[in-house]
Motif scaffolding. Structure first.
Motif, short mmCIF file in Angstrom:
data_model
loop_
_atom_site.label_atom_id
_atom_site.label_comp_id
_atom_site.label_asym_id
_atom_site.label_seq_id
_atom_site.Cartn_x
_atom_site.Cartn_y
_atom_site.Cartn_z
N ILE A 147 0.85 -1.20 0.00
CA ILE A 147 0.00 0.00 0.00
C ILE A 147 0.88 1.24 0.00
CG2 ILE A 147 -1.74 1.30 1.28
CD1 ILE A 147 -2.73 -1.35 2.42
N ARG A 148 0.70 2.07 -1.05
CA ARG A 148 1.48 3.31 -1.15
C ARG A 148 0.53 4.48 -1.35
NH1 ARG A 148 6.85 4.48 -4.95
NH2 ARG A 148 7.55 6.32 -3.76
N LEU A 149 0.68 5.51 -0.53
CA LEU A 149 -0.19 6.67 -0.55
C LEU A 149 0.64 7.94 -0.73
CD1 LEU A 149 -2.32 5.70 2.58
CD2 LEU A 149 -2.86 5.20 0.20
N ASP A 150 -0.06 9.03 -0.95
CA ASP A 150 0.60 10.33 -1.02
C ASP A 150 0.61 10.92 0.39
OD1 ASP A 150 1.43 12.92 -1.40
OD2 ASP A 150 0.20 13.26 -3.18
N PRO A 151 1.78 11.05 1.00
CA PRO A 151 1.85 11.55 2.39
C PRO A 151 1.34 12.97 2.58
CG PRO A 151 3.94 10.55 1.70
CD PRO A 151 3.11 10.74 0.47
#
Length: 258
Positions: A147-151
């Motif tokens: 899971i990769r998100l925009d911080p």
């Protein structure tokens, strides 16, 4: 051999094992997602006792003396997978599960080898690259993989585990469940891994963001059990002490000429 000595000794060993299990539960009473363990006991199988080297009858031919049940032995440990209480954290990336199922984690060992583990510990965080990871730095797995998100963007998680940013679903937390938890074993501090025979099924759990599931250890119950174990251990000690005193009388006083 005096049978009572062995019976009391095996009882002490069993109570020591139960004590170790209970103290481990108490040590993890504040560990997020920890599932308490319990210990079982069982009697030794009945065995047939023999009188050996009985030269009064046929030389060196064992003669049956009857059935002997030599005390107690340690049974199997088990894990109680009942749900723990929820703690409010108001941290978006703290997840708690209500129902049956586990978070899926990509675990990397010291050799760099990766494998899939499972946990109820939902204390996650974002790295500077935007990956959702556990407190040990292992990647949390979604339906699309890591899971990769925009911080830099606000994040919302719904009860189905869908992770949204700017109104778009970025990924969904992957939840896994098993047909029989007897085919799971603990790994490391708070992970679980399946053993041969484990069957995966769809999880039936609700995801709560801003909460953590705490340990299901009841401190009061564990303390009461510890007191009981200590008293049973002491009772076995007294049996050994009493038998020892009796043997001393037999060996030093009986038959003595005054």
């Amino acid at each position: 051999m005096v049978k009572g000595l062995y019976t009391a000794y095996s009882g002490m060993i069993n109570e020591q094992h139960r004590m170790d299990t209970m103290t481990n539960n108490l040590a993890n009473s504040t560990t997020v997602g920890y599932k308490k363990e319990g210990a079982t006991s069982q009697s030794f199988d009945s065995v047939l006792a023999f009188k050996l080297k009985d030269t009064s009858e046929s030389p060196n031919i064992p003669r049956r003396m009857g059935i002997n049940t030599p005390g107690v032995k340690i049974g199997e440990n088990y894990t109680d997978y009942s749900q723990g209480s929820f703690k409010i954290t108001d941290n978006t990336f703290d997840f708690a599960l209500s129902g049956e199922g586990f978070f899926t984690v990509e675990y990397t060992n010291k050799s760099g080898e990766t494998s899939t583990k499972y946990t109820r510990d939902g204390s996650f965080s974002l790295t500077k690259e935007g990956y959702l990871v556990t407190k040990d730095g292992d990647f949390v797995v979604g339906e699309k993989g890591r899971i990769r998100l925009d911080p830099t963007k606000d994040t919302a998680i719904d009860s189905a585990g869908r992770i949204m940013q700017d109104g778009n679903v970025i990924d969904t937390v992957k939840l896994t469940d098993f047909e029989d938890y007897n085919y799971l074993k603990k790994y490391g501090e708070n992970y679980l891994e399946p053993v041969e025979g484990a069957t995966i099924k769809d999880a039936n759990a609700t995801v709560y963001s801003g909460y953590l599931e705490m340990s299901n250890v009841n401190i009061v119950t564990e303390m009461v059990d510890l007191i009981t174990i200590a008293r049973q251990y002491e009772a076995n000690q007294k049996v050994i002490s009493t038998i020892d005193d009796s043997l001393e009388i037999v060996s030093t006083q009986l038959g003595r000429l005054s």
